[in-house]
Design a protein around this motif. Structure first.
Motif, PDB file in Angstrom:
ATOM      1  N   SER A   1      36.035  34.596  16.007  1.00 44.36           N
ATOM      2  CA  SER A   1      35.977  33.953  17.322  1.00 44.36           C
ATOM      3  C   SER A   1      35.540  34.960  18.382  1.00 44.36           C
ATOM      4  CB  SER A   1      37.348  33.366  17.685  1.00 44.36           C
ATOM      5  OG  SER A   1      37.318  32.787  18.969  1.00 44.36           O
TER       6      SER A   1
ATOM      7  N   GLN B   1      34.843  24.678  21.397  1.00 45.09           N
ATOM      8  CA  GLN B   1      34.814  25.841  20.504  1.00 45.09           C
ATOM      9  C   GLN B   1      34.235  27.052  21.216  1.00 45.09           C
ATOM     10  OE1 GLN B   1      35.879  26.124  16.956  1.00 45.09           O
ATOM     11  NE2 GLN B   1      35.913  28.147  17.921  1.00 45.09           N
TER      12      GLN B   1
ATOM     13  N   ALA C   1      36.762  28.427  23.702  1.00 46.04           N
ATOM     14  CA  ALA C   1      37.804  29.185  22.993  1.00 46.04           C
ATOM     15  C   ALA C   1      37.271  30.553  22.571  1.00 46.04           C
ATOM     16  CB  ALA C   1      38.296  28.400  21.777  1.00 46.04           C
TER      17      ALA C   1
ATOM     18  N   ASN D   1      38.575  34.151  23.903  1.00 42.88           N
ATOM     19  CA  ASN D   1      39.121  35.159  22.984  1.00 42.88           C
ATOM     20  C   ASN D   1      38.393  36.487  23.136  1.00 42.88           C
ATOM     21  OD1 ASN D   1      41.263  33.756  21.722  1.00 42.88           O
ATOM     22  ND2 ASN D   1      39.781  32.585  20.537  1.00 42.88           N
TER      23      ASN D   1
ATOM     24  N   THR E   1      42.860  28.513  21.096  1.00 47.98           N
ATOM     25  CA  THR E   1      42.379  27.621  20.048  1.00 47.98           C
ATOM     26  C   THR E   1      41.551  26.482  20.639  1.00 47.98           C
ATOM     27  OG1 THR E   1      44.302  26.178  20.153  1.00 47.98           O
ATOM     28  CG2 THR E   1      44.442  28.097  18.660  1.00 47.98           C
TER      29      THR E   1
ATOM     30  N   GLU F   1      42.032  23.450  20.056  1.00 45.22           N
ATOM     31  CA  GLU F   1      42.999  22.417  20.459  1.00 45.22           C
ATOM     32  C   GLU F   1      43.566  22.693  21.844  1.00 45.22           C
ATOM     33  OE1 GLU F   1      42.562  22.560  16.115  1.00 45.22           O
ATOM     34  OE2 GLU F   1      43.188  24.131  17.507  1.00 45.22           O
ATOM     35  N   GLU F   2      43.830  23.960  22.132  1.00 42.20           N
ATOM     36  CA  GLU F   2      44.327  24.346  23.458  1.00 42.20           C
ATOM     37  C   GLU F   2      43.281  24.031  24.525  1.00 42.20           C
ATOM     38  OE1 GLU F   2      46.249  28.242  25.726  1.00 42.20           O
ATOM     39  OE2 GLU F   2      45.263  28.520  23.776  1.00 42.20           O
TER      40      GLU F   2
END
Length: 110
Positions: free
Chosen positions: A4, A78, A81, A85, A100, A102-103
């Motif tokens: 990521s 995506q 995220a 990161n 993530t 989802e977050e």
């Protein structure tokens, strides 16, 4: 996490570096720093929201006020995220909790 961060590096170079610079320090006049930013760590959800939807209006980073516009970048959840990161684990930033997809998906526009 490393995959990521690697993908996030590419996104940072393409979308973020021109304003926040290669060192993540911004210009400290109009563009806030990402390196060592207390806003990233204390306002994680707002940070994600800013990358996802853009930022408009005043914010305070490391005790200094900034009031500029960051346009929406049109990134997927995506990509948001991944770049989060990267930012949260580059320069002097060290976050153990991975951002993530989802977050990011759970963050709505204000």
């Amino acid at each position: 996490m490393q995959q990521s961060i690697s993908r996030g590096n590419d996104i940072y170079v393409d979308f973020c570096m021109q304003c926040h610079l290669a060192n993540g320090k911004g210009d400290l006049v109009n563009i806030p720093p990402l390196d060592g930013s207390d806003w990233l760590t204390k306002k994680r959800k707002l940070s994600i929201q800013s990358v996802k939807f853009g930022q408009n209006g005043p914010i305070t980073v490391n005790g200094k006020k900034f009031n500029n516009i960051m346009p929406p970048l049109g990134l997927s959840n995506q990509e948001v995220a991944d770049v989060m990161n990267y930012i949260m684990n580059s320069w002097s930033n060290k976050q153990k909790k991975m951002v993530t997809i989802e977050e990011v998906a759970a963050v709505d526009k204000l």
